[in-house]
Design a protein around this motif. Structure first.
Motif, PDB file in Angstrom:
ATOM      1  N   THR A   1      34.241  48.851  35.775  1.00  0.00           N
ATOM      2  CA  THR A   1      34.748  47.334  36.223  1.00  0.00           C
ATOM      3  C   THR A   1      35.935  47.277  37.150  1.00  0.00           C
ATOM      4  O   THR A   1      35.869  46.920  38.257  1.00  0.00           O
ATOM      5  CB  THR A   1      34.971  46.194  34.940  1.00  0.00           C
ATOM      6  N   MET A   2      37.004  48.231  36.671  1.00  0.00           N
ATOM      7  CA  MET A   2      38.086  48.313  37.392  1.00  0.00           C
ATOM      8  C   MET A   2      37.608  49.019  38.977  1.00  0.00           C
ATOM      9  O   MET A   2      38.164  48.557  39.887  1.00  0.00           O
ATOM     10  CB  MET A   2      39.249  48.918  36.930  1.00  0.00           C
ATOM     11  N   ASN A   3      36.693  49.996  38.929  1.00  0.00           N
ATOM     12  CA  ASN A   3      36.398  50.839  40.197  1.00  0.00           C
ATOM     13  C   ASN A   3      35.493  49.782  40.826  1.00  0.00           C
ATOM     14  O   ASN A   3      35.676  49.820  42.202  1.00  0.00           O
ATOM     15  CB  ASN A   3      35.651  51.897  39.651  1.00  0.00           C
ATOM     16  N   ILE A   4      34.695  49.022  40.313  1.00  0.00           N
ATOM     17  CA  ILE A   4      33.758  47.983  41.144  1.00  0.00           C
ATOM     18  C   ILE A   4      34.888  46.932  41.992  1.00  0.00           C
ATOM     19  O   ILE A   4      34.543  46.796  42.925  1.00  0.00           O
ATOM     20  CB  ILE A   4      32.773  47.627  40.305  1.00  0.00           C
ATOM     21  N   LEU A   5      35.501  46.485  40.939  1.00  0.00           N
ATOM     22  CA  LEU A   5      36.408  45.426  41.695  1.00  0.00           C
ATOM     23  C   LEU A   5      37.353  46.137  42.924  1.00  0.00           C
ATOM     24  O   LEU A   5      37.291  45.551  43.989  1.00  0.00           O
ATOM     25  CB  LEU A   5      37.467  44.983  40.718  1.00  0.00           C
ATOM     26  N   LEU A   6      37.858  47.184  42.630  1.00  0.00           N
ATOM     27  CA  LEU A   6      38.676  47.847  43.705  1.00  0.00           C
ATOM     28  C   LEU A   6      37.744  48.291  45.025  1.00  0.00           C
ATOM     29  O   LEU A   6      38.321  47.981  46.211  1.00  0.00           O
ATOM     30  CB  LEU A   6      39.598  49.059  43.240  1.00  0.00           C
ATOM     31  N   SER A   7      36.671  48.531  45.051  1.00  0.00           N
ATOM     32  CA  SER A   7      35.890  48.889  45.843  1.00  0.00           C
ATOM     33  C   SER A   7      35.237  47.665  46.926  1.00  0.00           C
ATOM     34  O   SER A   7      35.149  47.783  47.788  1.00  0.00           O
ATOM     35  CB  SER A   7      34.606  49.878  45.651  1.00  0.00           C
ATOM     36  N   ALA A   8      35.215  46.523  45.986  1.00  0.00           N
ATOM     37  CA  ALA A   8      34.793  45.385  46.486  1.00  0.00           C
ATOM     38  C   ALA A   8      36.036  44.560  47.358  1.00  0.00           C
ATOM     39  O   ALA A   8      35.744  43.884  48.329  1.00  0.00           O
ATOM     40  CB  ALA A   8      34.311  44.223  45.638  1.00  0.00           C
ATOM     41  N   LYS A   9      37.260  45.043  47.266  1.00  0.00           N
ATOM     42  CA  LYS A   9      38.324  44.501  47.990  1.00  0.00           C
ATOM     43  C   LYS A   9      38.554  43.240  48.033  1.00  0.00           C
ATOM     44  O   LYS A   9      38.990  42.448  49.062  1.00  0.00           O
ATOM     45  CB  LYS A   9      38.332  45.353  49.390  1.00  0.00           C
ATOM     46  N   GLU A  10      38.228  42.594  46.935  1.00  0.00           N
ATOM     47  CA  GLU A  10      38.263  40.910  46.945  1.00  0.00           C
ATOM     48  C   GLU A  10      39.711  40.832  46.181  1.00  0.00           C
ATOM     49  O   GLU A  10      39.770  40.803  44.727  1.00  0.00           O
ATOM     50  CB  GLU A  10      37.421  40.545  46.028  1.00  0.00           C
ATOM     51  N   GLU A  11      40.759  40.699  46.981  1.00  0.00           N
ATOM     52  CA  GLU A  11      42.151  40.791  46.480  1.00  0.00           C
ATOM     53  C   GLU A  11      42.450  39.726  45.293  1.00  0.00           C
ATOM     54  O   GLU A  11      43.023  39.986  44.202  1.00  0.00           O
ATOM     55  CB  GLU A  11      43.121  40.713  47.469  1.00  0.00           C
ATOM     56  N   GLU A  12      41.806  38.516  45.299  1.00  0.00           N
ATOM     57  CA  GLU A  12      42.191  37.596  44.546  1.00  0.00           C
ATOM     58  C   GLU A  12      41.474  37.900  43.430  1.00  0.00           C
ATOM     59  O   GLU A  12      42.113  37.779  42.028  1.00  0.00           O
ATOM     60  CB  GLU A  12      41.248  36.244  44.970  1.00  0.00           C
ATOM     61  N   GLU A  13      40.235  38.333  43.374  1.00  0.00           N
ATOM     62  CA  GLU A  13      39.611  38.671  41.974  1.00  0.00           C
ATOM     63  C   GLU A  13      40.347  39.885  41.255  1.00  0.00           C
ATOM     64  O   GLU A  13      40.435  39.996  40.123  1.00  0.00           O
ATOM     65  CB  GLU A  13      37.972  39.128  42.185  1.00  0.00           C
ATOM     66  N   ILE A  14      40.676  40.909  42.233  1.00  0.00           N
ATOM     67  CA  ILE A  14      41.403  42.324  41.820  1.00  0.00           C
ATOM     68  C   ILE A  14      42.762  41.804  40.789  1.00  0.00           C
ATOM     69  O   ILE A  14      42.834  42.194  39.900  1.00  0.00           O
ATOM     70  CB  ILE A  14      41.732  43.141  43.097  1.00  0.00           C
ATOM     71  N   TYR A  15      43.493  40.862  41.534  1.00  0.00           N
ATOM     72  CA  TYR A  15      44.585  40.563  40.986  1.00  0.00           C
ATOM     73  C   TYR A  15      44.410  39.729  39.752  1.00  0.00           C
ATOM     74  O   TYR A  15      45.305  39.852  38.714  1.00  0.00           O
ATOM     75  CB  TYR A  15      45.463  39.533  42.188  1.00  0.00           C
ATOM     76  N   ALA A  16      43.701  38.668  39.668  1.00  0.00           N
ATOM     77  CA  ALA A  16      43.271  38.085  38.454  1.00  0.00           C
ATOM     78  C   ALA A  16      42.942  38.852  37.404  1.00  0.00           C
ATOM     79  O   ALA A  16      43.629  38.842  36.301  1.00  0.00           O
ATOM     80  CB  ALA A  16      42.303  36.961  38.663  1.00  0.00           C
ATOM     81  N   PHE A  17      41.976  39.860  37.677  1.00  0.00           N
ATOM     82  CA  PHE A  17      41.513  40.686  36.571  1.00  0.00           C
ATOM     83  C   PHE A  17      42.519  41.830  35.845  1.00  0.00           C
ATOM     84  O   PHE A  17      42.803  41.654  34.937  1.00  0.00           O
ATOM     85  CB  PHE A  17      40.338  41.805  36.937  1.00  0.00           C
ATOM     86  N   PHE A  18      43.338  42.498  37.099  1.00  0.00           N
ATOM     87  CA  PHE A  18      44.148  43.298  36.486  1.00  0.00           C
ATOM     88  C   PHE A  18      45.508  42.675  35.828  1.00  0.00           C
ATOM     89  O   PHE A  18      46.115  43.047  35.002  1.00  0.00           O
ATOM     90  CB  PHE A  18      44.869  44.295  37.665  1.00  0.00           C
TER      91      PHE A  18
END
Length: 112
Positions: free
Chosen positions: A23-40
């Protein structure tokens, strides 16, 4: 960032299903900053509350979010399993306590 109990539930479910690293790899590759920030950010809250163990998460000003995995597999702690169960039973999720680790379940609602 404001704490979002739905996102905490999502993080805990991903860990329970052994899909955290994917999930973390998929989020980082999608480069959706808002989603990355929220998840992490919510993963960090789970780590701070001792709900998840086996991973170290950090943010680097040059490279962004990163993580390292310890010798133990990434897993929910007993507190994490209890919290996930309480959040699944609660609709909508409500704050469970100041520390966020000791839910008291009464019927379908969680009380501090």
């Amino acid at each position: 960032m404001k704490r979002d109990w739905g996102k905490i539930r999502d993080v805990l479910q991903v860990v329970e299903e052994d899909r955290l690293l994917d999930t973390m790899n998929i989020l980082l590759s999608a480069k959706e900053e808002e989603e990355i920030y929220a998840f992490f950010g919510h993963l960090l809250l789970c780590l701070d509350a001792d709900l998840v163990d086996g991973i170290f998460v950090y943010v680097d000003s040059l490279r962004g979010w990163g993580w390292s995995v310890g010798t133990n597999p990434v897993h929910l702690t007993m507190k994490g399993h209890d919290m996930l169960e309480a959040l699944r039973e609660s609709s909508p999720p409500r704050p469970v306590s100041h520390a966020g680790v000791r839910p008291v379940n009464s019927g379908n609602q969680i009380f501090p």
